[in-house]
Design a protein around this motif. Structure first.
Motif, short mmCIF file in Angstrom:
data_model
loop_
_atom_site.label_atom_id
_atom_site.label_comp_id
_atom_site.label_asym_id
_atom_site.label_seq_id
_atom_site.Cartn_x
_atom_site.Cartn_y
_atom_site.Cartn_z
N TYR A 186 2.47 59.68 -23.94
CA TYR A 186 2.17 60.49 -22.75
C TYR A 186 3.45 60.83 -22.23
N LYS A 187 3.17 61.89 -21.40
CA LYS A 187 4.25 62.47 -20.51
C LYS A 187 4.67 61.61 -19.23
N ILE A 188 6.04 61.12 -19.18
CA ILE A 188 6.33 60.39 -17.99
C ILE A 188 6.48 61.13 -16.86
N ASN A 189 5.93 60.92 -15.81
CA ASN A 189 6.15 61.51 -14.46
C ASN A 189 7.18 60.81 -13.53
N LYS A 190 7.68 61.28 -12.68
CA LYS A 190 8.46 60.79 -11.51
C LYS A 190 7.50 59.72 -10.70
N GLY A 191 7.87 58.56 -10.72
CA GLY A 191 7.03 57.59 -9.75
C GLY A 191 6.36 56.64 -10.88
N ASP A 192 6.26 57.12 -12.11
CA ASP A 192 5.54 55.95 -13.11
C ASP A 192 6.56 54.80 -13.37
N GLU A 193 5.80 53.69 -13.55
CA GLU A 193 6.45 52.51 -13.93
C GLU A 193 6.07 52.16 -15.50
N ILE A 194 7.20 51.68 -16.15
CA ILE A 194 7.25 51.60 -17.52
C ILE A 194 7.54 50.28 -18.01
N GLN A 195 6.67 49.31 -18.80
CA GLN A 195 7.21 48.45 -19.23
C GLN A 195 6.81 47.95 -20.72
N TRP A 196 8.03 47.49 -21.35
CA TRP A 196 7.77 47.28 -23.08
C TRP A 196 7.83 45.76 -23.00
N LEU A 197 6.72 45.41 -23.86
CA LEU A 197 6.64 43.85 -24.24
C LEU A 197 6.56 43.66 -25.57
N PHE A 198 6.85 42.31 -26.12
CA PHE A 198 7.17 42.24 -27.43
C PHE A 198 6.16 40.67 -27.72
N GLY A 199 5.78 40.57 -28.69
CA GLY A 199 4.95 39.51 -29.02
C GLY A 199 3.46 39.52 -28.94
N ASP A 200 2.85 38.67 -29.66
CA ASP A 200 1.46 38.43 -29.37
C ASP A 200 0.87 38.19 -28.29
N LYS A 201 -0.44 37.92 -27.95
CA LYS A 201 -0.92 37.68 -26.65
C LYS A 201 -0.23 36.30 -26.05
N LYS A 202 -0.28 35.25 -27.13
CA LYS A 202 0.39 33.81 -26.52
C LYS A 202 1.92 33.81 -26.27
N HIS A 203 2.49 34.78 -27.07
CA HIS A 203 4.03 34.61 -26.92
C HIS A 203 4.53 35.90 -26.25
N ARG A 204 3.89 36.72 -25.71
CA ARG A 204 4.24 37.92 -25.14
C ARG A 204 5.49 37.95 -24.32
N THR A 205 6.62 38.83 -24.30
CA THR A 205 7.72 38.85 -23.64
C THR A 205 8.24 40.29 -23.11
N ARG A 206 8.33 40.29 -21.92
CA ARG A 206 8.90 41.52 -21.17
C ARG A 206 10.46 41.62 -21.72
N ILE A 207 10.68 42.83 -22.34
CA ILE A 207 11.92 43.12 -22.97
C ILE A 207 12.71 44.19 -22.09
N SER A 208 11.80 45.29 -21.60
CA SER A 208 12.28 46.23 -21.11
C SER A 208 11.40 46.77 -20.00
N GLU A 209 11.97 47.64 -18.96
CA GLU A 209 11.00 48.42 -17.79
C GLU A 209 11.94 49.19 -17.04
N ILE A 210 11.19 50.01 -16.55
CA ILE A 210 11.75 51.00 -15.49
C ILE A 210 10.74 50.82 -14.19
N ARG A 211 11.27 50.29 -13.11
CA ARG A 211 10.67 50.05 -11.82
C ARG A 211 10.75 51.13 -10.98
N GLU A 212 9.78 51.28 -10.21
CA GLU A 212 9.50 52.43 -9.49
C GLU A 212 10.40 52.28 -8.31
N GLU A 213 11.00 51.33 -7.79
CA GLU A 213 11.86 51.47 -6.48
C GLU A 213 13.41 51.66 -7.03
N SER A 214 13.95 51.46 -8.20
CA SER A 214 15.05 51.66 -8.74
C SER A 214 15.26 53.01 -9.51
#
Length: 215
Positions: free
Chosen positions: A22-50
């Protein structure tokens, strides 16, 4: 390597880039997670405020330390210098003003092994990189991880192995880090691993599978 699909295969040491569909638009928040549902960990993201990419590479047992790049314009995640423990499930969440979009990637990182067939009486295993003065070099044999040679503080040593199979057969080059096995027989067949540790470059690994067939 870039990927638009849900499944990616690379060889360890290669970079891989996971792209949103998908095309990323200004204001969209992005979060990348790694692992299965039981051990899922956030590894990267773009927050709206920063609007600045946030890399949480010390999670997931620090396997991603200094290996992640997040493109704030496209939302693409690049994993650099991949290892086999980067294989697994990656999930992307994109939160827009109207809805949340998701995409899943399955990444497989195959082990890189240099295969050598021995036709002579000896074989030499070479590093891929130039050895620096402060590097520590470890040569390991077999699935039991038996230390057979090392260079530390400029001093090189060789060892006979747990059952003495390498006694009198190892030659270690302190300048290049190369290991030569002389009078090579079938009992020396197997996996060999080279570990190079440097205070400035971290630790690198090279794997070999060496074999000599019976005549």
């Amino acid at each position: 390597m870039s990927c638009d699909g849900a499944n990616v295969s690379v060889t360890e040491g290669e970079d891989v880039t996971l792209k949103p569909a998908y095309k990323i638009n200004k204001g969209d928040e992005i979060q990348w997670l790694f692992g299965d549902k039981k051990h899922r960990t956030r590894i990267s993201e773009i927050r709206e405020e920063s609007r600045r990419p946030f890399i949480d590479d010390y999670k997931a047992n620090e396997r991603f330390r200094d290996r992640l790049d997040l493109d704030k314009t496209t939302g693409s995640l690049t994993i650099k210098n991949t290892r086999t423990d980067h294989s697994g499930l990656y999930k992307l969440h994109i939160r827009t003003s109207r809805k949340t979009l998701q995409k899943t990637f399955i990444v497989t990182v195959y082990e890189k092994v240099e295969v050598k067939s021995v036709n002579e009486d000896s074989v030499t295993l070479n590093p891929d990189t130039e050895i620096q003065r402060d590097d520590q070099i470890l040569w390991i044999f077999g699935d039991e991880f038996s230390l057979i040679a090392q260079i530390k503080a400029g001093t090189g040593e060789t060892y006979d192995g747990a059952d003495g199979r390498f006694r009198g057969r190892l030659e270690l080059n302190k300048e290049t880090g190369s290991l030569t096995i002389t009078d090579f027989t079938t009992k020396h067949n197997g996996p060999y691993k080279l570990l190079i540790s440097s205070s400035s470059r971290g630790t690198s690994c090279k794997k070999f599978r060496v074999s000599k067939h019976r005549k």
